[in-house]
Design an enzyme around this catalytic site. Structure first.
Site, mmCIF file in Angstrom:
data_model
loop_
_atom_site.group_PDB
_atom_site.id
_atom_site.type_symbol
_atom_site.label_atom_id
_atom_site.label_comp_id
_atom_site.label_asym_id
_atom_site.label_seq_id
_atom_site.Cartn_x
_atom_site.Cartn_y
_atom_site.Cartn_z
ATOM 1 N N GLU A 36 -9.565 104.818 10.978
ATOM 2 C CA GLU A 36 -9.745 104.317 9.597
ATOM 3 C C GLU A 36 -8.467 103.650 9.065
ATOM 4 O O GLU A 36 -8.119 103.787 7.884
ATOM 5 C CB GLU A 36 -10.258 105.421 8.685
ATOM 6 C CG GLU A 36 -11.682 105.792 9.077
ATOM 7 C CD GLU A 36 -12.513 106.337 7.955
ATOM 8 O OE1 GLU A 36 -12.276 105.962 6.787
ATOM 9 O OE2 GLU A 36 -13.432 107.129 8.260
ATOM 10 N N THR A 78 -17.451 106.240 16.449
ATOM 11 C CA THR A 78 -17.748 107.662 16.279
ATOM 12 C C THR A 78 -19.257 107.870 16.282
ATOM 13 O O THR A 78 -19.989 107.153 15.579
ATOM 14 C CB THR A 78 -17.133 108.187 14.965
ATOM 15 O OG1 THR A 78 -15.729 108.006 15.035
ATOM 16 C CG2 THR A 78 -17.447 109.669 14.747
HETATM 17 N N1 CAA Z 1 -11.278 95.840 -1.802
HETATM 18 C C1 CAA Z 1 -11.893 94.669 -2.081
HETATM 19 N N2 CAA Z 1 -11.472 93.491 -1.521
HETATM 20 C C2 CAA Z 1 -10.424 93.535 -0.679
HETATM 21 C C3 CAA Z 1 -9.748 94.726 -0.367
HETATM 22 C C4 CAA Z 1 -10.218 95.922 -0.974
HETATM 23 N N3 CAA Z 1 -9.635 97.084 -0.707
HETATM 24 N N4 CAA Z 1 -8.760 94.469 0.515
HETATM 25 C C5 CAA Z 1 -8.791 93.143 0.744
HETATM 26 N N5 CAA Z 1 -9.794 92.583 0.022
HETATM 27 C C6 CAA Z 1 -10.161 91.174 -0.061
HETATM 28 C C7 CAA Z 1 -8.983 90.317 -0.521
HETATM 29 O O1 CAA Z 1 -8.949 90.250 -1.937
HETATM 30 C C8 CAA Z 1 -9.281 88.982 0.117
HETATM 31 O O2 CAA Z 1 -10.274 88.353 -0.689
HETATM 32 P P1 CAA Z 1 -10.505 86.746 -0.754
HETATM 33 O O3 CAA Z 1 -11.369 86.398 0.388
HETATM 34 O O4 CAA Z 1 -11.193 86.554 -2.057
HETATM 35 O O5 CAA Z 1 -9.151 86.109 -0.664
HETATM 36 C C9 CAA Z 1 -9.923 89.369 1.438
HETATM 37 O O6 CAA Z 1 -10.437 90.693 1.269
HETATM 38 C C10 CAA Z 1 -8.952 89.345 2.602
HETATM 39 O O7 CAA Z 1 -7.904 90.256 2.325
HETATM 40 P P2 CAA Z 1 -6.537 90.253 3.131
HETATM 41 O O8 CAA Z 1 -5.953 88.882 3.095
HETATM 42 O O9 CAA Z 1 -5.728 91.389 2.621
HETATM 43 O O10 CAA Z 1 -7.043 90.532 4.625
HETATM 44 P P3 CAA Z 1 -6.244 90.714 5.992
HETATM 45 O O11 CAA Z 1 -6.955 89.973 7.056
HETATM 46 O O12 CAA Z 1 -4.794 90.491 5.814
HETATM 47 O O13 CAA Z 1 -6.551 92.263 6.346
HETATM 48 C C11 CAA Z 1 -6.047 94.593 6.347
HETATM 49 C C12 CAA Z 1 -6.157 93.298 5.547
HETATM 50 C C13 CAA Z 1 -5.571 95.641 5.349
HETATM 51 C C14 CAA Z 1 -5.065 94.487 7.498
HETATM 52 C C15 CAA Z 1 -7.459 94.990 6.872
HETATM 53 O O14 CAA Z 1 -7.869 94.104 7.900
HETATM 54 C C16 CAA Z 1 -7.540 96.410 7.380
HETATM 55 O O15 CAA Z 1 -7.729 97.336 6.599
HETATM 56 N N6 CAA Z 1 -7.436 96.615 8.718
HETATM 57 C C17 CAA Z 1 -7.615 97.946 9.298
HETATM 58 C C18 CAA Z 1 -9.031 98.114 9.737
HETATM 59 C C19 CAA Z 1 -9.419 99.554 9.874
HETATM 60 O O16 CAA Z 1 -9.088 100.395 9.052
HETATM 61 N N7 CAA Z 1 -10.193 99.860 10.919
HETATM 62 C C20 CAA Z 1 -10.708 101.165 11.116
HETATM 63 C C21 CAA Z 1 -12.096 101.077 11.632
HETATM 64 S S1 CAA Z 1 -13.157 102.398 11.143
HETATM 65 C C22 CAA Z 1 -12.783 103.739 12.106
HETATM 66 O O17 CAA Z 1 -11.710 103.871 12.601
HETATM 67 C C23 CAA Z 1 -13.808 104.791 12.134
HETATM 68 C C24 CAA Z 1 -14.266 105.316 13.429
HETATM 69 O O18 CAA Z 1 -15.440 105.594 13.594
HETATM 70 C C25 CAA Z 1 -13.273 105.632 14.482
#
Ligand code: CAA
Length: 390
Positions: free
Chosen positions: A362, A158
């Site tokens: 997001e 964006t």
């Molecule tokens: N807060 C703090 N820590 C967090 C957390 C949170 N909300 N969520 C996860 N973590 C931590 C976990 O505790 C874990 O920590 P450790 O390393 O200590 O183990 C680590 O992060 C990894 O967590 P997960 O195992 O849950 O990670 P994952 O690889 O399975 O991914 C997911 C989780 C929810 C799928 C994440 O990758 C995700 O949110 N994906 C979507 C990405 C997204 O939203 N992209 C949008 C881009 S921005 C945009 O669209 C804007 C634009 O300009 C268009």
């Protein structure tokens, strides 16, 4: 006790934002959408009246509004035009990691840029092969002396074509999965290349670009927070910005509902305005309930942040529910308009196209459900935001 009353200040913010949406956004929204016009003039005015960057702490020249304050503003501006609002509000997303983890000097320089002039910043997480799966990113940052050298490509960015600086996530340890990602501030003049602007289904006034970094060198101190702690910074950022997206989705849904209500009172079929038919009343009733529920979840997610609580679960509840609501309500608004709803001359087809992105950016609707399932089945230790960055 629970209290859903806005303060006088919040009511005032809502009024200012609504007035701006009505006078500056609505009159150009459909034209800018049709021609995919970059809304530079509206962005400048939003900056001048103080509807941008209001999350920036006072210490760095901002007004340091809370998350609930921000959501109240975002709902109104998205009611005006969610495409324009996506560009107006993007600095909040781009600077959240900096505010959370950046050094004082980095904040002073880059937050200062945004408060001193109507400049834009972009958040660069997504890549062509790494969307939902953030850890799969391929962009790299390699330390060479007192510089970081960045290589890679980011998509769906964006304001990417217009940003003054970029918050960029890159692998600093290729073999460490999510524990090998770091976040950086990359000024545009360091050599960021804009490859293309996307031609989108909806939110056509916002700019979405693919950008690339070819041996882009930035100073070593442009790392945000600690090396290899970028993934958590990204997740904590999204916890903070998803309520804002939910507020925008609520604004789209409310706009669609209002158009449907007005039209149902004017359109006469079978001798009475269609609002007199129970079939239409039930559609409007469901819209009203879901808009209300979206707002309440959004406010709760924001309230938790303002209260210093971790809001991951409610943030995803709000984003998922409000985005699905926007899509459903906008689609039903087209239904209430009947065949006219499908025609560009009428306002609701734009809202249906705009609503779709709410279920995608997001974090898709499926990613929100994944977070909700994880947080519900296996709740994380209740952490304060400060503890989570440690
Ligand atoms: N807060 C703090 N820590 C967090 C957390 C949170 N909300 N969520 C996860 N973590 C931590 C976990 O505790 C874990 O920590 P450790 O390393 O200590 O183990 C680590 O992060 C990894 O967590 P997960 O195992 O849950 O990670 P994952 O690889 O399975 O991914 C997911 C989780 C929810 C799928 C994440 O990758 C995700 O949110 N994906 C979507 C990405 C997204 O939203 N992209 C949008 C881009 S921005 C945009 O669209 C804007 C634009 O300009 C268009």
């Amino acid at each position: 006790m629970v209290d859903f009353t806005l303060t006088d200040e919040q009511k005032n913010l809502r009024e200012v934002a609504h007035d701006f949406a009505e006078k500056e956004m609505r009159p150009v929204a459909w034209e800018y959408d049709r021609d995919s016009v970059w809304p530079e003039n509206v962005i400048k005015k939003a900056w001048e009246v103080g509807l941008m960057n209001n999350h920036i702490p006072e210490e760095y020249g901002g007004v340091g509004l809370g998350y609930l304050d921000g959501c109240v503003i975002e709902e109104e501006l998205a009611w005006g035009c969610s495409g324009i609002q996506t560009s107006v509000g993007c600095n909040g997303l781009a600077t959240a990691p900096l505010i959370l983890g950046g050094s004082h000097e980095l904040k002073k320089e880059y937050l200062g840029r945004l408060t001193e002039a109507p400049l834009l910043a972009s958040f660069c997480l997504t890549e062509p092969d790494a969307g939902s799966d953030v850890s799969g990113m391929k962009t790299t940052a390699v330390k060479k002396g007192d510089k970081w050298v960045i290589n890679g490509s980011k998509c769906f960015i964006t304001n990417g074509s217009h940003a003054n600086f970029y918050t960029v996530y890159a692998k600093t340890d290729k073999d460490a999965g999510h524990r090998g990602i770091s976040a950086f501030i990359v000024p545009r003049d360091a050599g960021v290349v804009v490859d293309k602007k996307e031609d989108k289904m909806g939110q056509r006034a916002s700019n979405t670009a693919t950008i690339s970094f070819n041996d882009v060198e930035i100073p070593a101190d442009h790392l945000i927070g600690e090396e290899n702690k970028g993934f958590k910074l990204a997740m904590m950022t999204l916890d903070r910005t998803r309520p804002g997206v939910a507020a925008m989705a609520t604004g789209i849904a409310r706009a669609a509902m209002e158009f449907a209500i007005d039209y149902s009172k004017e359109r006469v079929q079978f001798g009475v305005p269609i609002a007199m038919h129970q079939a239409i009343q039930f559609i409007i009733a469901d819209m009203a309930t879901e808009v209300e529920a979206s707002r309440l979840l959004t406010w709760k997610a924001a309230f938790q942040l303002d209260n210093g609580e971790r809001n991951t679960l409610v943030s995803s509840h709000a984003k998922r529910f409000a985005a699905d609501t926007a899509m459903r309500v906008a689609t039903d608004a087209v239904q209430v308009y009947g065949g006219y709803g499908f025609i560009k001359e009428y306002p609701v087809e734009k809202l249906m196209r705009d609503a779709k992105i709410m279920q995608l950016y997001e974090g898709t609707a499926q990613i929100q459900r994944l977070v909700i399932a994880r947080e519900t089945l296996l709740p994380r230790r209740a952490e304060t935001p400060a503890a989570a960055t440690a």
